[in-house]
Design a protein around this motif. Sequence first.
Motif, PDB file in Angstrom:
ATOM      1  N   PRO A 260      25.764   4.665  24.257  1.00 18.50           N
ATOM      2  CA  PRO A 260      24.530   5.304  24.735  1.00 18.50           C
ATOM      3  C   PRO A 260      23.365   4.319  24.724  1.00 18.50           C
ATOM      4  O   PRO A 260      23.181   3.565  23.767  1.00 18.50           O
ATOM      5  CB  PRO A 260      24.320   6.447  23.733  1.00 18.50           C
ATOM      6  CG  PRO A 260      25.712   6.789  23.277  1.00 18.50           C
ATOM      7  CD  PRO A 260      26.438   5.478  23.207  1.00 18.50           C
ATOM      8  N   GLY A 261      22.587   4.318  25.788  1.00 18.34           N
ATOM      9  CA  GLY A 261      21.492   3.377  25.906  1.00 18.34           C
ATOM     10  C   GLY A 261      21.909   2.026  26.458  1.00 18.34           C
ATOM     11  O   GLY A 261      21.092   1.098  26.551  1.00 18.34           O
ATOM     12  N   GLY A 262      23.162   1.906  26.850  1.00 14.58           N
ATOM     13  CA  GLY A 262      23.692   0.633  27.299  1.00 14.58           C
ATOM     14  C   GLY A 262      23.106   0.118  28.598  1.00 14.58           C
ATOM     15  O   GLY A 262      23.185  -1.084  28.872  1.00 14.58           O
ATOM     16  N   TYR A 263      22.516   1.005  29.397  1.00 16.43           N
ATOM     17  CA  TYR A 263      21.976   0.563  30.687  1.00 16.43           C
ATOM     18  C   TYR A 263      20.853  -0.457  30.488  1.00 16.43           C
ATOM     19  O   TYR A 263      20.708  -1.401  31.279  1.00 16.43           O
ATOM     20  CB  TYR A 263      21.470   1.772  31.480  1.00 16.43           C
ATOM     21  CG  TYR A 263      21.189   1.480  32.936  1.00 16.43           C
ATOM     22  CD1 TYR A 263      22.001   0.629  33.678  1.00 16.43           C
ATOM     23  CD2 TYR A 263      20.103   2.063  33.581  1.00 16.43           C
ATOM     24  CE1 TYR A 263      21.741   0.364  35.017  1.00 16.43           C
ATOM     25  CE2 TYR A 263      19.833   1.814  34.921  1.00 16.43           C
ATOM     26  CZ  TYR A 263      20.656   0.954  35.632  1.00 16.43           C
ATOM     27  OH  TYR A 263      20.390   0.691  36.952  1.00 16.43           O
ATOM     28  N   LYS A 264      20.087  -0.309  29.430  1.00 14.51           N
ATOM     29  CA  LYS A 264      19.030  -1.279  29.116  1.00 14.51           C
ATOM     30  C   LYS A 264      19.646  -2.644  28.826  1.00 14.51           C
ATOM     31  O   LYS A 264      19.151  -3.679  29.291  1.00 14.51           O
ATOM     32  CB  LYS A 264      18.213  -0.798  27.916  1.00 14.51           C
ATOM     33  CG  LYS A 264      17.112  -1.758  27.470  1.00 14.51           C
ATOM     34  CD  LYS A 264      16.301  -1.145  26.336  1.00 14.51           C
ATOM     35  CE  LYS A 264      15.187  -2.080  25.871  1.00 14.51           C
ATOM     36  NZ  LYS A 264      15.715  -3.286  25.203  1.00 14.51           N
ATOM     37  N   GLU A 324      24.868   7.716  33.962  1.00 15.19           N
ATOM     38  CA  GLU A 324      25.244   7.961  32.566  1.00 15.19           C
ATOM     39  C   GLU A 324      24.429   7.130  31.590  1.00 15.19           C
ATOM     40  O   GLU A 324      24.467   7.364  30.377  1.00 15.19           O
ATOM     41  CB  GLU A 324      26.735   7.687  32.375  1.00 15.19           C
ATOM     42  CG  GLU A 324      27.628   8.648  33.161  1.00 15.19           C
ATOM     43  CD  GLU A 324      29.101   8.290  33.053  1.00 15.19           C
ATOM     44  OE1 GLU A 324      29.428   7.438  32.193  1.00 15.19           O
ATOM     45  OE2 GLU A 324      29.905   8.848  33.818  1.00 15.19           O
ATOM     46  N   GLY A 325      23.724   6.126  32.095  1.00 10.73           N
ATOM     47  CA  GLY A 325      22.910   5.290  31.222  1.00 10.73           C
ATOM     48  C   GLY A 325      23.720   4.316  30.397  1.00 10.73           C
ATOM     49  O   GLY A 325      23.233   3.777  29.392  1.00 10.73           O
ATOM     50  N   LYS A 326      24.939   4.033  30.819  1.00 13.74           N
ATOM     51  CA  LYS A 326      25.821   3.101  30.116  1.00 13.74           C
ATOM     52  C   LYS A 326      26.997   2.782  31.039  1.00 13.74           C
ATOM     53  O   LYS A 326      27.227   3.477  32.036  1.00 13.74           O
ATOM     54  CB  LYS A 326      26.341   3.706  28.814  1.00 13.74           C
ATOM     55  CG  LYS A 326      27.160   4.982  29.004  1.00 13.74           C
ATOM     56  CD  LYS A 326      27.641   5.551  27.689  1.00 13.74           C
ATOM     57  CE  LYS A 326      28.469   6.834  27.932  1.00 13.74           C
ATOM     58  NZ  LYS A 326      28.993   7.390  26.671  1.00 13.74           N
TER      59      LYS A 326
END
Length: 361
Positions: A260-264, A324-326
Amino acid sequence: MSDLKDLINMNLEEVTSSIIAEYIWIGGSGTDLRSKARTLPGPVENPSELPKWNYDGSSTGQAPGKDSEVILYPQAIFRDPFRKGNNILVICDCYTPAGVPIPTNKRAAAAAIFNNPEVSKEEPWYGLEQEYTLLQKEVKWPLGWPVGGYPGPQGPYYCGTGADKAWGRDIVNAHYKACLYAGINISGINGEVMPGQWEFQVGPSVGISAADELWAARYILERITEMAGVVLSLDPKPIEGDWNGAGCHTNYSTKTMRAPGGYKVIKEAIEKLGRRHKEHIAAYGEGNERRLTGRHETANMNNFSWGVANRGASVRVGRDTEKEGKGYFEDRRPASNMDPYIVTSMIAETTVLMKWCLVRA
């Protein structure tokens, strides 16, 4: 009386516990594959059980005649789909007798990067999309094309079916099954945009195993095309003009990108790749400038770009990853003839080991 086919298919396990190990290595061009076989007393499960071997490096462009011995270090084992039984294919890398990697051994440097604690804890995953072209043996022209002429324009061939659209499917399917038999993590195949061109995918595989598997898959494909009397080409632009080139798109993620939060983290990694664009381009395959023109689903090699679902960008992020943001991203720059040891380790080095203070300098 036995014929040649009977002898080739002979089951050795009925009479001996000995096995045949085919040692495979990369030759002097950096893209050619060489191999030779030896007898071992019994089945082997781990490369550490295998003996080192040697070969004449002066005959492969890897050593001078006056000091020609090059040592093979076994690194990965696969089941042999040609001899079957307990026989194996062995991916090796190459060293001097003093134990120094020779210049064409790119695996040793890659292993050092993947063994770095910062990289290994990130568990880098790769999915490698190997495009290739099948050529008629006598004329070196794409399979199915009229000699000296051209088929109809691109459009109906990508994932196409039919005798007028898909040429070489028997070779492709034989290779698919042979890779599965060998234990290679091959995940799919498809016909490509240019007729006579195909793709197979390896992965997701972790770290250096992705490159080992791709080289093994390339070797198996070379052997199958040899049997079929067809030439395998990894040229990134085999036919000039309004025809797609051939790449080896490299899909990549780390543990933090998949969390989770991997898109950053993905966007930060892409920025790092952009900062080292020239270095990556220089290492991503010979002749790639003929392919990366900004046309035919490529970005111009002189400019770095990225986008969501954009196949005309240097790096593509999938819609699902954005939503999914990741997830993962796809580096679309590597050429079909790239060395996966160089490309996979370089991506890990840039995105994991390269510090932000250096990136932003």
